[in-house]
Design a protein around this motif. Structure first.
Motif, PDB file in Angstrom:
ATOM      1  N   THR A 100       0.838  -1.206   0.000  1.00 20.56           N
ATOM      2  CA  THR A 100       0.000   0.000   0.000  1.00 20.56           C
ATOM      3  C   THR A 100       0.865   1.245   0.000  1.00 20.56           C
ATOM      4  O   THR A 100       0.569   2.231  -0.695  1.00 20.56           O
ATOM      5  CB  THR A 100      -0.926  -0.004   1.224  1.00 20.56           C
ATOM      6  N   LEU A 101       1.938   1.199   0.764  1.00 21.28           N
ATOM      7  CA  LEU A 101       2.838   2.352   0.830  1.00 21.28           C
ATOM      8  C   LEU A 101       3.522   2.579  -0.525  1.00 21.28           C
ATOM      9  O   LEU A 101       3.751   3.717  -0.937  1.00 21.28           O
ATOM     10  CB  LEU A 101       3.876   2.124   1.922  1.00 21.28           C
ATOM     11  N   ARG A 102       3.827   1.493  -1.222  1.00 23.30           N
ATOM     12  CA  ARG A 102       4.448   1.618  -2.556  1.00 23.30           C
ATOM     13  C   ARG A 102       3.482   2.310  -3.527  1.00 23.30           C
ATOM     14  O   ARG A 102       3.880   3.183  -4.307  1.00 23.30           O
ATOM     15  CB  ARG A 102       4.830   0.232  -3.082  1.00 23.30           C
ATOM     16  N   ILE A 103       2.202   1.938  -3.470  1.00 12.86           N
ATOM     17  CA  ILE A 103       1.200   2.564  -4.351  1.00 12.86           C
ATOM     18  C   ILE A 103       1.059   4.039  -4.008  1.00 12.86           C
ATOM     19  O   ILE A 103       0.971   4.898  -4.900  1.00 12.86           O
ATOM     20  CB  ILE A 103      -0.149   1.838  -4.211  1.00 12.86           C
ATOM     21  N   ALA A 104       1.069   4.356  -2.713  1.00 11.56           N
ATOM     22  CA  ALA A 104       0.924   5.756  -2.296  1.00 11.56           C
ATOM     23  C   ALA A 104       2.096   6.597  -2.790  1.00 11.56           C
ATOM     24  O   ALA A 104       1.909   7.717  -3.280  1.00 11.56           O
ATOM     25  CB  ALA A 104       0.809   5.833  -0.776  1.00 11.56           C
ATOM     26  N   CYS A 105       3.310   6.069  -2.681  1.00 10.64           N
ATOM     27  CA  CYS A 105       4.483   6.812  -3.140  1.00 10.64           C
ATOM     28  C   CYS A 105       4.485   6.978  -4.653  1.00 10.64           C
ATOM     29  O   CYS A 105       4.942   7.998  -5.182  1.00 10.64           O
ATOM     30  CB  CYS A 105       5.752   6.113  -2.677  1.00 10.64           C
ATOM     31  N   ALA A 106       3.975   5.966  -5.350  1.00  8.91           N
ATOM     32  CA  ALA A 106       3.950   6.041  -6.821  1.00  8.91           C
ATOM     33  C   ALA A 106       2.966   7.100  -7.313  1.00  8.91           C
ATOM     34  O   ALA A 106       3.091   7.583  -8.434  1.00  8.91           O
ATOM     35  CB  ALA A 106       3.591   4.679  -7.398  1.00  8.91           C
ATOM     36  N   ARG A 107       1.998   7.460  -6.500  1.00 11.19           N
ATOM     37  CA  ARG A 107       1.007   8.461  -6.910  1.00 11.19           C
ATOM     38  C   ARG A 107       1.487   9.896  -6.719  1.00 11.19           C
ATOM     39  O   ARG A 107       0.815  10.820  -7.156  1.00 11.19           O
ATOM     40  CB  ARG A 107      -0.284   8.265  -6.113  1.00 11.19           C
ATOM     41  N   LEU A 108       2.584  10.096  -6.038  1.00  9.00           N
ATOM     42  CA  LEU A 108       3.049  11.444  -5.734  1.00  9.00           C
ATOM     43  C   LEU A 108       3.476  12.172  -7.001  1.00  9.00           C
ATOM     44  O   LEU A 108       3.753  11.542  -8.028  1.00  9.00           O
ATOM     45  CB  LEU A 108       4.205  11.369  -4.735  1.00  9.00           C
ATOM     46  N   PRO A 109       3.565  13.505  -6.958  1.00  9.39           N
ATOM     47  CA  PRO A 109       3.934  14.269  -8.156  1.00  9.39           C
ATOM     48  C   PRO A 109       5.267  13.813  -8.738  1.00  9.39           C
ATOM     49  O   PRO A 109       6.207  13.485  -8.001  1.00  9.39           O
ATOM     50  CB  PRO A 109       4.007  15.710  -7.638  1.00  9.39           C
ATOM     51  N   PHE A 110       5.344  13.818 -10.056  1.00 12.04           N
ATOM     52  CA  PHE A 110       6.558  13.371 -10.733  1.00 12.04           C
ATOM     53  C   PHE A 110       7.733  14.286 -10.382  1.00 12.04           C
ATOM     54  O   PHE A 110       7.619  15.512 -10.404  1.00 12.04           O
ATOM     55  CB  PHE A 110       6.342  13.371 -12.253  1.00 12.04           C
ATOM     56  N   GLY A 111       8.863  13.683 -10.059  1.00 12.75           N
ATOM     57  CA  GLY A 111      10.079  14.424  -9.748  1.00 12.75           C
ATOM     58  C   GLY A 111      10.201  14.840  -8.296  1.00 12.75           C
ATOM     59  O   GLY A 111      11.253  15.352  -7.897  1.00 12.75           O
ATOM     60  N   ALA A 112       9.159  14.642  -7.486  1.00 11.32           N
ATOM     61  CA  ALA A 112       9.234  15.029  -6.077  1.00 11.32           C
ATOM     62  C   ALA A 112      10.011  13.980  -5.296  1.00 11.32           C
ATOM     63  O   ALA A 112       9.894  12.777  -5.541  1.00 11.32           O
ATOM     64  CB  ALA A 112       7.842  15.183  -5.490  1.00 11.32           C
ATOM     65  N   ARG A 113      10.824  14.457  -4.347  1.00  9.76           N
ATOM     66  CA  ARG A 113      11.524  13.534  -3.465  1.00  9.76           C
ATOM     67  C   ARG A 113      10.532  13.036  -2.431  1.00  9.76           C
ATOM     68  O   ARG A 113       9.833  13.817  -1.779  1.00  9.76           O
ATOM     69  CB  ARG A 113      12.679  14.234  -2.782  1.00  9.76           C
ATOM     70  N   ALA A 114      10.434  11.718  -2.249  1.00 16.03           N
ATOM     71  CA  ALA A 114       9.428  11.114  -1.379  1.00 16.03           C
ATOM     72  C   ALA A 114      10.082  10.514  -0.145  1.00 16.03           C
ATOM     73  O   ALA A 114      11.119   9.855  -0.218  1.00 16.03           O
ATOM     74  CB  ALA A 114       8.657  10.036  -2.129  1.00 16.03           C
ATOM     75  N   LEU A 115       9.463  10.761   0.981  1.00 17.75           N
ATOM     76  CA  LEU A 115       9.871  10.165   2.252  1.00 17.75           C
ATOM     77  C   LEU A 115       8.613   9.729   2.969  1.00 17.75           C
ATOM     78  O   LEU A 115       7.623  10.468   3.025  1.00 17.75           O
ATOM     79  CB  LEU A 115      10.637  11.171   3.114  1.00 17.75           C
ATOM     80  N   ALA A 116       8.624   8.518   3.501  1.00 11.11           N
ATOM     81  CA  ALA A 116       7.497   8.010   4.273  1.00 11.11           C
ATOM     82  C   ALA A 116       7.945   7.747   5.704  1.00 11.11           C
ATOM     83  O   ALA A 116       9.006   7.172   5.931  1.00 11.11           O
ATOM     84  CB  ALA A 116       6.941   6.731   3.648  1.00 11.11           C
ATOM     85  N   ILE A 117       7.155   8.187   6.649  1.00  9.96           N
ATOM     86  CA  ILE A 117       7.425   7.951   8.072  1.00  9.96           C
ATOM     87  C   ILE A 117       6.301   7.090   8.615  1.00  9.96           C
ATOM     88  O   ILE A 117       5.123   7.463   8.545  1.00  9.96           O
ATOM     89  CB  ILE A 117       7.526   9.269   8.848  1.00  9.96           C
ATOM     90  N   VAL A 118       6.670   5.938   9.138  1.00  9.76           N
ATOM     91  CA  VAL A 118       5.705   4.992   9.697  1.00  9.76           C
ATOM     92  C   VAL A 118       5.820   5.032  11.214  1.00  9.76           C
ATOM     93  O   VAL A 118       6.900   4.777  11.766  1.00  9.76           O
ATOM     94  CB  VAL A 118       5.942   3.564   9.168  1.00  9.76           C
ATOM     95  N   ALA A 119       4.743   5.360  11.884  1.00  9.56           N
ATOM     96  CA  ALA A 119       4.717   5.403  13.350  1.00  9.56           C
ATOM     97  C   ALA A 119       4.252   4.053  13.879  1.00  9.56           C
ATOM     98  O   ALA A 119       3.138   3.616  13.592  1.00  9.56           O
ATOM     99  CB  ALA A 119       3.783   6.512  13.819  1.00  9.56           C
ATOM    100  N   GLU A 120       5.119   3.396  14.617  1.00 10.92           N
ATOM    101  CA  GLU A 120       4.804   2.092  15.213  1.00 10.92           C
ATOM    102  C   GLU A 120       5.281   2.125  16.661  1.00 10.92           C
ATOM    103  O   GLU A 120       6.478   1.980  16.932  1.00 10.92           O
ATOM    104  CB  GLU A 120       5.461   0.961  14.437  1.00 10.92           C
ATOM    105  N   ALA A 121       4.371   2.346  17.576  1.00  6.08           N
ATOM    106  CA  ALA A 121       4.720   2.551  18.982  1.00  6.08           C
ATOM    107  C   ALA A 121       5.532   1.380  19.516  1.00  6.08           C
ATOM    108  O   ALA A 121       5.147   0.215  19.405  1.00  6.08           O
ATOM    109  CB  ALA A 121       3.452   2.726  19.815  1.00  6.08           C
TER     110      ALA A 121
END
Length: 415
Positions: free
Chosen positions: A362-383
């Motif tokens: 799911t995270l891969r699909i979300a990152c692939a939808r971001l604007p073209f050329g934008a640097r992407a970073l994902a932060i996952v909060a897991e207590a």
């Protein structure tokens, strides 16, 4: 219809409107009187009536005496409503913005500006879903009373403090007259954030960047001239100034950074395993956003359904204080990424923030939808999780288990 008939009908209309107005005023007055009667009073009144009728019907004088006693108690309780509550009320919070865990201290001042004393009364101060009750002594004319209070803040949110209500009633609670004397005040309970040094993830030199306050030996935004130091690139020597001054002078530049920094914070309950993860994600988004604002970034924040104001650090934290879970139909992190791509196509850096319930696919699909050329970073909060760094597609994915792990995790991304 004749003119005489029309003329005779006009007074009847006026009388009907006048009667309706009198009925409405009478109902408003009656409703005001009935509002002071509490449920206990209604029970006592009904009990007294039933006992009186039963005693008179059956000839039981015990029931009649009981009815008289109850009626006398109700009448005595009603006497406690007599008296004025004409206080001038001032509500003063020492701070209207605190961090989770801090106490908000305030003062409640009541002044008797009339020419007569005000009998003892109670003052009720609503705070969020709770309330504080203060007992005010008899207040002579021209005097004031001050009550200090502290509001514990265990949860992030926006608390309404007030309006202050002055209550006069009897000890049994049969009657109660309430007068509201003050306007409510918003208390913003900000999420916890962590400060860290160094550049934000928007530290990318390019021609579209905005100049920052940090100086560099090599960039595209000229700042000033300075004396040559060992290690300086000779390509930046300013030969005209060197010849005129007699000392080798080099150009000094301002670092530039891309100006469009976007934070996409998911508030979908399906993206988080528990409330702790949701609060950790909000704190992480707040920490990164504050760092970006300090780095002169243009920060935009998106959550499901709306944009959060983030022109200043105070405005940004205020908006985060009010973030709650979204409705299921508004989707999760994938739908939020689609909104970012549709509304912010020129974003340079996009930070996705979600919980551990989001799977890698799911995270891969979300990152692939971001604007073209934008640097992407994902932060996952897991207590409680051990911090880690991984790559999913073209995006860096950081997993943190506590807020204090965020600075070290970001340093690994920038390394």
């Amino acid at each position: 219809m004749t003119a005489e008939a029309l003329g005779s009908g006009a007074p009847s209309v006026e009388r009907r409107e006048r009667a309706q107005g009198m009925a409405l005023r009478a109902w408003a007055r009656a409703r005001g009187i009935l509002s002071v009667i509490r449920p206990l009073a209604w029970v006592l009144i009904v009990a007294a009536i039933v006992l009186w009728i039963t005693g008179q019907t059956l000839g039981w004088w015990e029931l009649t005496v009981t009815a008289v006693v109850i009626a006398t108690v109700v009448a005595l309780c009603a006497f406690f409503l007599i008296g004025r509550t004409a206080y001038d009320v001032t509500l003063d919070l020492n701070r209207t913005r605190v961090v989770v865990g801090e106490r908000a201290v305030g003062a409640l001042t009541l002044a008797n500006t009339s020419s007569r004393a005000i009998l003892p009364s109670r003052v009720v101060l609503p705070v969020g879903s709770g309330r504080g009750v203060f007992t005010v002594r008899r207040l002579p004319a021209g005097e004031t009373a001050e009550e200090l209070f502290a509001i514990p803040t265990q949860r992030r949110g926006v608390l309404k403090v007030g309006p202050v209500s002055v209550v006069r009633g009897d000890p049994l609670g049969a009657f109660e007259r309430v007068h509201r004397r003050d306007q409510p005040v918003d208390l913003f309970v900000h999420p916890r954030t962590v400060l860290f040094d160094g550049q934000s993830l928007g530290f990318l030199r390019d021609l579209e960047g905005l100049p920052a306050t940090d100086l560099s030996r090599d960039d595209v935004s000229f700042h000033a001239l300075r004396e040559y130091q060992p290690g300086d690139d000779l390509r930046h020597v300013h030969w005209k100034s060197t010849a005129r001054i007699g000392e080798m002078m080099v150009r000094q530049y301002e670092e530039t950074r891309r100006s469009h920094f976007v934070i996409a914070l998911s508030r979908s309950a399906a993206d988080y395993r528990n409330a702790d993860e949701f609060e950790l994600a909000i704190s992480a988004a707040g920490s990164i956003g504050l760092r970006a604002l300090r780095d002169s970034q243009r920060v935009e924040v998106r959550v499901q359904g709306r944009e959060l104001p983030a022109a200043t650090g105070k405005q940004f934290l205020d908006s985060l204080s009010a973030v709650e879970h979204s409705r299921p139909r508004q989707g999760g992190i994938v739908e939020l990424s689609g909104v970012v791509a549709a509304t912010l196509p020129t974003a340079s850096v996009v930070v996705l923030v979600a919980g551990s319930a989001v799977e890698a696919a799911t995270l891969r699909i979300a990152c692939a939808r971001l604007p073209f050329g934008a640097r992407a970073l994902a932060i996952v909060a897991e207590a409680g999780a051990t911090p880690s760094l991984r790559r999913i597609g073209d995006a860096d994915v950081i997993t943190i288990g506590a807020l204090d792990q965020l600075p070290a995790a970001l340093r690994k991304v920038l390394a």
